[in-house]
Design a protein around this motif. Structure first.
Motif, PDB file in Angstrom:
ATOM      1  N   PHE A 106       0.826  -1.216   0.000  1.00 44.47           N
ATOM      2  CA  PHE A 106       0.000   0.000   0.000  1.00 44.47           C
ATOM      3  C   PHE A 106       0.864   1.272   0.000  1.00 44.47           C
ATOM      4  O   PHE A 106       1.738   1.435   0.866  1.00 44.47           O
ATOM      5  CB  PHE A 106      -0.935   0.004   1.223  1.00 44.47           C
ATOM      6  N   ASP A 107       0.635   2.114  -0.987  1.00 45.36           N
ATOM      7  CA  ASP A 107       1.331   3.398  -1.169  1.00 45.36           C
ATOM      8  C   ASP A 107       2.835   3.265  -1.393  1.00 45.36           C
ATOM      9  O   ASP A 107       3.548   4.278  -1.386  1.00 45.36           O
ATOM     10  CB  ASP A 107       1.084   4.349   0.023  1.00 45.36           C
ATOM     11  N   SER A 108       3.332   2.031  -1.551  1.00 46.45           N
ATOM     12  CA  SER A 108       4.786   1.911  -1.702  1.00 46.45           C
ATOM     13  C   SER A 108       5.235   1.040  -2.877  1.00 46.45           C
ATOM     14  O   SER A 108       6.409   1.080  -3.236  1.00 46.45           O
ATOM     15  CB  SER A 108       5.411   1.396  -0.404  1.00 46.45           C
TER      16      SER A 108
ATOM     17  N   ALA B 136       3.044   8.656  -4.283  1.00 42.47           N
ATOM     18  CA  ALA B 136       4.103   8.502  -5.289  1.00 42.47           C
ATOM     19  C   ALA B 136       4.031   7.199  -6.072  1.00 42.47           C
ATOM     20  O   ALA B 136       4.659   7.079  -7.117  1.00 42.47           O
ATOM     21  CB  ALA B 136       5.469   8.599  -4.620  1.00 42.47           C
ATOM     22  N   ASP B 137       3.280   6.191  -5.566  1.00 36.16           N
ATOM     23  CA  ASP B 137       3.411   4.861  -6.189  1.00 36.16           C
ATOM     24  C   ASP B 137       3.036   4.846  -7.669  1.00 36.16           C
ATOM     25  O   ASP B 137       3.751   4.283  -8.492  1.00 36.16           O
ATOM     26  CB  ASP B 137       2.672   3.765  -5.396  1.00 36.16           C
ATOM     27  N   ASN B 138       1.908   5.473  -8.039  1.00 40.13           N
ATOM     28  CA  ASN B 138       1.523   5.488  -9.450  1.00 40.13           C
ATOM     29  C   ASN B 138       2.466   6.364 -10.293  1.00 40.13           C
ATOM     30  O   ASN B 138       2.929   5.940 -11.356  1.00 40.13           O
ATOM     31  CB  ASN B 138       0.099   6.031  -9.645  1.00 40.13           C
TER      32      ASN B 138
ATOM     33  N   ALA C  17     -11.933   5.998  -1.486  1.00 43.78           N
ATOM     34  CA  ALA C  17     -11.345   4.692  -1.165  1.00 43.78           C
ATOM     35  C   ALA C  17     -10.322   4.815  -0.039  1.00 43.78           C
ATOM     36  O   ALA C  17     -10.043   3.841   0.669  1.00 43.78           O
ATOM     37  CB  ALA C  17     -10.699   4.094  -2.414  1.00 43.78           C
ATOM     38  N   ARG C  18      -9.754   5.988   0.135  1.00 45.07           N
ATOM     39  CA  ARG C  18      -8.808   6.194   1.246  1.00 45.07           C
ATOM     40  C   ARG C  18      -9.567   6.433   2.549  1.00 45.07           C
ATOM     41  O   ARG C  18      -9.068   6.126   3.631  1.00 45.07           O
ATOM     42  CB  ARG C  18      -7.845   7.352   0.951  1.00 45.07           C
ATOM     43  N   ALA C  19     -10.767   6.969   2.411  1.00 44.55           N
ATOM     44  CA  ALA C  19     -11.555   7.277   3.611  1.00 44.55           C
ATOM     45  C   ALA C  19     -12.008   6.013   4.348  1.00 44.55           C
ATOM     46  O   ALA C  19     -12.273   6.048   5.549  1.00 44.55           O
ATOM     47  CB  ALA C  19     -12.764   8.139   3.235  1.00 44.55           C
TER      48      ALA C  19
HETATM   49  N1  HSE Z   1      -1.764   3.888  -3.211  1.00 42.95           N
HETATM   50  C1  HSE Z   1      -2.912   4.646  -3.587  1.00 42.95           C
HETATM   51  C2  HSE Z   1      -4.141   4.108  -2.880  1.00 42.95           C
HETATM   52  C3  HSE Z   1      -3.097   4.557  -5.070  1.00 42.95           C
HETATM   53  O1  HSE Z   1      -4.297   2.884  -2.821  1.00 42.95           O
HETATM   54  O2  HSE Z   1      -4.934   4.905  -2.364  1.00 42.95           O
HETATM   55  C4  HSE Z   1      -4.247   5.322  -5.579  1.00 42.95           C
HETATM   56  O3  HSE Z   1      -3.838   6.485  -6.186  1.00 42.95           O
END
Ligand code: HSE
Length: 307
Positions: A19-21, A137-139, A184-186
């Motif tokens: 996730f995010d990495s 930054a991942d994307n 989706a982050r919420a």
């Molecule tokens: N790593 C991010 C997420 C990608 O899962 O929210 C979405 O931009």
């Protein structure tokens, strides 16, 4: 150079455990963007096709990035931009990231290649902030660096390019609904239990080790996400069915691409990828939900110059 046309790839972020990495770029899908130098300073969006996106310079991820770079570089010219979206915003395939990364890359070319890939990633992260409120930054790093990347650190930003086993293929299905990254982050947990953190970081290590050693079995065992997937999967209709169809047909594993709703499956080789494609397609055909699918190799090069 007064003009450049580029291809900015779609990307799969997180890759289950990271996730995010973690993220990688795909070959089959992406945007086309053109950049033309103008005597008048500033940014102008002259045309957007393929999606309904804002022409507001400060709200469009691409133009916001271009504006920031031109200002930082104190450029004595402006840029007229066109964007042709090859895939939908809100798909989970890094749509805003392709725009932001493509904008950073194209502008840098017109500036005579002033900035490194790491600096371009930082500029592109600003575009992600404009698009979804978070400087992820991942994307964008996957789009700029190409291949598989690890965001080893955000502060200071450090991107590691990882090897890609030659037979690795991705199958993706995009159910035709849209999920905002912000939403989706919420739904994500603010905290996780230590034992879950142990499972997750062990899988990240396993996945990376599998990429370095071409160990498809290890890659398969490591494609597990117990942090984001359980919280997000209810946003994706028939997620478990897609995952089961993929693994039943021989996929190494499957998970949510970025923040969804696209679901990706990694496979070893073209034959398995085709079988996985068919299996997912067969099962989703009966859901009544429209969908698009593709098979792709991992894109090693990232953003490509078309002319
Ligand atoms: N790593 C991010 C997420 C990608 O899962 O929210 C979405 O931009």
């Amino acid at each position: 150079m007064n003009y450049i046309k580029i291809f900015a790839p779609a990307t799969v972020a997180n890759v289950s455990c990271g996730f995010d990495s973690l993220g990688f770029a795909v070959d089959a899908v992406g945007d086309e963007m053109t950049f033309t130098k103008t005597a008048e300073k500033g940014v102008k969006i002259t045309n957007i096709t393929g999606a309904d996106l804002t022409y507001n310079i400060d709200e469009n991820a691409a133009s916001a990035v271009i504006k920031k770079i031109l200002n930082t570089a104190n450029a004595d010219f402006g840029i007229a931009l066109t964007i042709h979206k090859g895939f939908s915003p809100g798909s989970g395939l890094g749509s805003s990231a392709a725009s932001a990364a493509g904008a950073a890359f194209g502008t840098n070319q017109l500036l005579g290649d002033m900035y490194s890939n790491l600096e371009l990633t930082k500029f592109a992260m600003f575009g992600e902030k404009v698009a979804c409120g978070s400087e992820i930054a991942d994307n964008v790093a996957a789009a700029i660096f190409g291949g598989f990347i690890l965001v080893r650190s955000y502060h200071p930003l450090e991107i590691i390019k990882l090897p890609v086993p030659s037979e690795l293929r991705v199958v993706a299905i995009h159910p035709q609904i849209s999920i905002k990254t912000k939403d989706a982050r919420a739904v994500l947990p603010a905290e996780i239990a230590l034992k879950d953190a142990v499972t997750q970081w062990a899988n990240v290590g396993g996945l990376i080790s599998g990429l370095y050693t071409d160990n498809y079995n290890l890659i398969s065992n490591s494609l597990v996400d117990i942090v984001a997937e359980p919280a997000r999967k209810s946003l994706i209709p028939f997620f478990d069915d897609i995952k089961n169809s993929a693994t039943k047909a021989g996929a190494l594993g499957a998970g949510i691409s970025g923040s969804g709703p696209t679901v990706f499956a990694l496979c070893e080789g073209d034959v398995v990828a085709k079988a996985v494609y068919k299996s997912i397609e067969e099962s989703y055909k009966n859901t009544g939900i429209n969908f698009e699918m593709f098979i792709s190799k991992v894109n090693h090069k990232g953003i490509k110059i078309i002319k």
